[in-house]
Design a protein around this motif. Structure first.
Motif, mmCIF file in Angstrom:
data_model
loop_
_atom_site.group_PDB
_atom_site.id
_atom_site.type_symbol
_atom_site.label_atom_id
_atom_site.label_comp_id
_atom_site.label_asym_id
_atom_site.label_seq_id
_atom_site.Cartn_x
_atom_site.Cartn_y
_atom_site.Cartn_z
ATOM 1 N N ALA A 184 0.722 -1.290 -0.024
ATOM 2 C CA ALA A 184 0.008 0.156 0.278
ATOM 3 C C ALA A 184 0.743 1.184 0.028
ATOM 4 C CB ALA A 184 -0.929 -0.026 1.257
ATOM 5 N N GLY A 185 2.239 1.017 0.420
ATOM 6 C CA GLY A 185 2.868 2.574 0.455
ATOM 7 C C GLY A 185 2.531 3.329 1.782
ATOM 8 N N ALA A 186 1.687 2.709 2.549
ATOM 9 C CA ALA A 186 1.128 3.474 3.692
ATOM 10 C C ALA A 186 1.007 2.460 4.885
ATOM 11 C CB ALA A 186 -0.086 4.338 3.229
ATOM 12 N N GLY A 187 0.897 3.057 6.200
ATOM 13 C CA GLY A 187 0.466 2.327 7.103
ATOM 14 C C GLY A 187 1.829 1.652 7.769
ATOM 15 N N VAL A 188 1.801 1.074 8.971
ATOM 16 C CA VAL A 188 2.967 0.458 9.567
ATOM 17 C C VAL A 188 2.762 -0.879 10.210
ATOM 18 C CG1 VAL A 188 4.510 2.399 10.065
ATOM 19 C CG2 VAL A 188 2.905 1.868 11.847
ATOM 20 N N ASP A 189 1.466 -1.395 9.717
ATOM 21 C CA ASP A 189 1.115 -2.774 9.935
ATOM 22 C C ASP A 189 2.158 -3.920 10.123
ATOM 23 O OD1 ASP A 189 -2.250 -2.026 9.764
ATOM 24 O OD2 ASP A 189 -0.889 -1.172 8.662
ATOM 25 N N GLU A 190 2.749 -3.886 8.969
ATOM 26 C CA GLU A 190 3.883 -4.980 8.625
ATOM 27 C C GLU A 190 5.000 -4.872 9.736
ATOM 28 O OE1 GLU A 190 5.468 -4.372 4.722
ATOM 29 O OE2 GLU A 190 3.573 -5.210 3.711
ATOM 30 N N ALA A 191 5.462 -3.525 10.089
ATOM 31 C CA ALA A 191 6.395 -3.405 11.264
ATOM 32 C C ALA A 191 5.797 -3.973 12.336
ATOM 33 C CB ALA A 191 6.899 -1.904 11.307
ATOM 34 N N TRP A 192 4.832 -3.599 12.650
ATOM 35 C CA TRP A 192 3.981 -4.063 14.041
ATOM 36 C C TRP A 192 3.941 -5.471 14.195
ATOM 37 C CZ3 TRP A 192 3.505 -1.615 18.280
ATOM 38 C CH2 TRP A 192 3.303 -0.249 18.389
ATOM 39 N N THR A 193 3.526 -6.226 12.847
ATOM 40 C CA THR A 193 3.206 -7.606 12.811
ATOM 41 C C THR A 193 4.480 -8.228 13.009
ATOM 42 O OG1 THR A 193 1.354 -7.244 11.516
ATOM 43 C CG2 THR A 193 2.118 -9.362 11.755
ATOM 44 N N THR A 194 5.746 -8.009 12.089
ATOM 45 C CA THR A 194 6.787 -8.686 12.266
ATOM 46 C C THR A 194 7.672 -8.380 13.551
ATOM 47 O OG1 THR A 194 7.896 -6.716 11.322
ATOM 48 C CG2 THR A 194 7.640 -8.514 9.775
ATOM 49 N N GLY A 195 7.362 -7.389 14.301
ATOM 50 C CA GLY A 195 7.746 -7.016 15.541
ATOM 51 C C GLY A 195 7.050 -8.164 16.661
ATOM 52 N N VAL A 196 5.674 -8.242 16.629
ATOM 53 C CA VAL A 196 4.778 -9.180 17.338
ATOM 54 C C VAL A 196 5.261 -10.731 17.044
ATOM 55 C CG1 VAL A 196 2.814 -10.169 17.733
ATOM 56 C CG2 VAL A 196 2.962 -7.597 17.630
ATOM 57 N N LEU A 197 5.422 -11.046 15.831
ATOM 58 C CA LEU A 197 5.909 -12.357 15.541
ATOM 59 C C LEU A 197 7.207 -12.625 16.041
ATOM 60 C CD1 LEU A 197 4.933 -12.634 11.739
ATOM 61 C CD2 LEU A 197 3.728 -13.576 13.598
ATOM 62 N N LEU A 198 8.262 -11.763 15.900
ATOM 63 C CA LEU A 198 9.588 -11.806 16.761
ATOM 64 C C LEU A 198 9.510 -11.958 18.096
ATOM 65 C CD1 LEU A 198 12.522 -12.168 16.327
ATOM 66 C CD2 LEU A 198 12.716 -9.603 16.445
#
Ligand SMILES: Cc1cc2nc3c(=O)[nH]c(=O)nc-3n(C[C@H](O)[C@H](O)[C@H](O)COP(=O)(O)OP(=O)(O)OC[C@H]3O[C@@H](n4cnc5c(N)ncnc54)[C@H](O)[C@@H]3O)c2cc1C
Ligand code: SF4
Ligand code: SF4
Length: 260
Positions: free
Chosen positions: A15-29
């Motif tokens: 999407a080129g917007a939002g930071v959900d990926e950053a949050w999700t990868t943080g939670v997964l780690l």
């Protein structure tokens, strides 16, 4: 204290917007780390690969990243095709893309003499380069002066760029004992490389020219993790010509902190 979230600092790729990926990868780690702690397993590469890597590969982030593989390709054709491409990929979930032929980064970089053609003579450019090497300076100031860029006279005003703000607010000091995250793979390539574009491009002045044109110096506390050195190394790697001579590795410290 651990820095988590490999995507932190980047926007969602599709999407080129939002930071959900950053949050999700943080939670997964974090989940992976907790799993290892519960099972009394050490934080080795193999264990983290299983505990985090597998989770990440099974997540929606991976799916979205795959769909976005060609999302930015259009920028190879120009800014507008790039934006159109991002929109097209985003709206069709990666079914339609603006494609472009993408060369290796180091093959796409034009030599300085070509960029300065008609404005600075080749022998003069070589002389400027030799002087900069002897003095341990970068070349870009001298080139800009010669090309007629106006001098910036200090006026007592403080300019805080976004980059400076990141450094002031969010640079986490690297813990001792860890290797640098920026490494020069083949030192001889660096010694033979003039001008050393990695040092010229480094806006954090974390990379500075090596003594007498030798291997550049790297100061990790100044690095803002922008990646410009990776994309602007002018020499291909002998063992892997897809890459340049700069290796950007995982490392201690970084940009992100509570203040940031
Ligand atoms: C590590 C990192 C990660 C980031 N991640 C993201 C992201 O995921 N998503 C996102 O949207 N954004 C991200 N950003 C932010 C984005 O890159 C910046 O917001 C944007 O590039 C800032 O542009 P700017 O014009 O505000 O300032 P800057 O990029 O800081 O530019 C200032 C420019 O002014 C020049 N300059 C400074 N002083 C002078 C002077 N006296 N005279 C002449 N020129 C001068 C500098 O050399 C520089 O070229 C990130 C930035 C960094 C560093
Ligand atoms: S890292 Fe690349 S650009 Fe920098 S000095 Fe070495 S070969 Fe040249
Ligand atoms: S990542 Fe950016 S700031 Fe860090 S060394 Fe490379 S060019 Fe410099």
């Amino acid at each position: 204290c651990a820095r988590i979230g490999e995507g932190s600092g980047s926007t969602n790729v599709l999407a080129g917007a939002g930071v959900d990926e950053a949050w999700t990868t943080g939670v997964l780690l974090a989940k992976g780390v907790i799993e290892l702690l519960k099972n009394h397993k050490p934080f080795t590469w193999e264990n983290l690969e299983r505990a985090y890597g597998d989770r990440r590969r099974a997540s929606w982030v991976e799916k979205e990243c795959r769909a976005a593989t060609h999302a930015r390709d259009g920028f190879q054709r120009g800014f507008v095709p790039g934006l159109l491409g991002m929109g097209l990929t985003g709206m069709t979930g990666g079914m339609l893309n603006v494609h472009a032929k993408i060369g290796r980064p180091w093959e796409m970089l034009k030599p300085l003499k070509e960029l300065c053609m008609g404005r600075i003579k080749e022998d003069e450019l070589e002389k400027m380069g030799a002087e900069a090497r002897v003095n341990g300076n970068t070349l870009h100031d001298a080139v800009m002066d010669k090309m007629g860029w106006p001098k910036i006279v200090p006026d007592g005003q403080l300019i805080v760029s976004h980059q400076d703000a990141l450094l002031m607010g969010g640079k986490v000091q690297a813990a001792g004992g860890f290797a640098d995250h920026v490494a020069f793979v083949d030192p001889q390539r660096c010694r033979d490389c003039h001008p050393q574009l990695c040092a010229e491009i480094c806006s954090g002045q974390a990379i500075t020219p090596g003594e007498n044109g030798g291997v550049p110096n790297f100061d990790r506390e100044k690095c803002v993790h922008c990646g410009a050195c990776v994309w602007n190394c002018t020499q291909g790697r002998a063992a892997d010509p897809e890459c340049g001579n700069v290796d950007f590795r995982a490392g201690s410290g970084g940009l992100h902190s509570a203040e940031n």
